[in-house]
Motif scaffolding. Sequence first.
Motif, mmCIF file in Angstrom:
data_model
loop_
_atom_site.group_PDB
_atom_site.id
_atom_site.type_symbol
_atom_site.label_atom_id
_atom_site.label_comp_id
_atom_site.label_asym_id
_atom_site.label_seq_id
_atom_site.Cartn_x
_atom_site.Cartn_y
_atom_site.Cartn_z
ATOM 1 N N SER A 86 0.832 -1.208 0.000
ATOM 2 C CA SER A 86 0.000 0.000 0.000
ATOM 3 C C SER A 86 0.868 1.261 0.000
ATOM 4 C CB SER A 86 -0.973 0.002 1.178
ATOM 5 O OG SER A 86 -0.288 0.001 2.401
ATOM 6 N N GLU A 90 0.972 4.125 -2.907
ATOM 7 C CA GLU A 90 0.807 5.550 -2.557
ATOM 8 C C GLU A 90 1.741 6.436 -3.394
ATOM 9 O OE1 GLU A 90 -0.898 8.735 -0.521
ATOM 10 O OE2 GLU A 90 -1.519 6.642 -0.611
ATOM 11 N N LYS A 93 0.731 8.561 -6.657
ATOM 12 C CA LYS A 93 0.194 9.925 -6.693
ATOM 13 C C LYS A 93 1.206 10.909 -7.290
ATOM 14 C CE LYS A 93 1.320 11.871 -2.177
ATOM 15 N NZ LYS A 93 0.773 12.398 -0.936
ATOM 16 N N LEU A 134 5.913 10.345 3.260
ATOM 17 C CA LEU A 134 4.834 9.370 3.104
ATOM 18 C C LEU A 134 4.967 8.254 4.136
ATOM 19 C CD1 LEU A 134 4.651 8.873 -0.768
ATOM 20 C CD2 LEU A 134 3.025 10.098 0.681
#
Length: 160
Positions: A86, A90, A93, A134
């Motif tokens: 995950s 991410e 983006k 992040l």
Amino acid sequence: MVRQTRHQPAELDNIDRKILGALSEDSSRSYAELSEIANLSAPAVHDRVKRLKRDGVIKGTVAVLDGCKLGRTLLTFLVVDTSSYSATRELLKFAERPEVEELHTVAGDGCVLVKVRAIDTEALESFLMEIQSLEGVRAVRSYITLSTFIERGPAPIPAA
């Protein structure tokens, strides 16, 4: 006719490869020019190009821009290590960012390889801080390019 899947090679003959080679050198060539190269009529070349587009062999027709002349002189490759799938997802983006030229998931020490062309070191540092912030990003290694000797897409040669 069966459509090609992403990883299944398309069936190409030598004429297709001549057309693809000519287009990869200069995508603005007319069908008349391509017909001389391929030794076919312009309508026959047009049909082949249409098929190559439909089958996904030709993904688009673009101008190749010079990053330095556009003010993006700092070419850097980033290897991003993430803690989970995950977190890796991410990173997608960033695909819409103008400084990101390529984004790949990879096997090996890292999880994602990002090709970034920044205006300067400050812009690169800002971009790196965004990635490092992040959740799930464990590490980012940067490889700043000093010289580029070759940069191109795949050649239309027969697969081994």
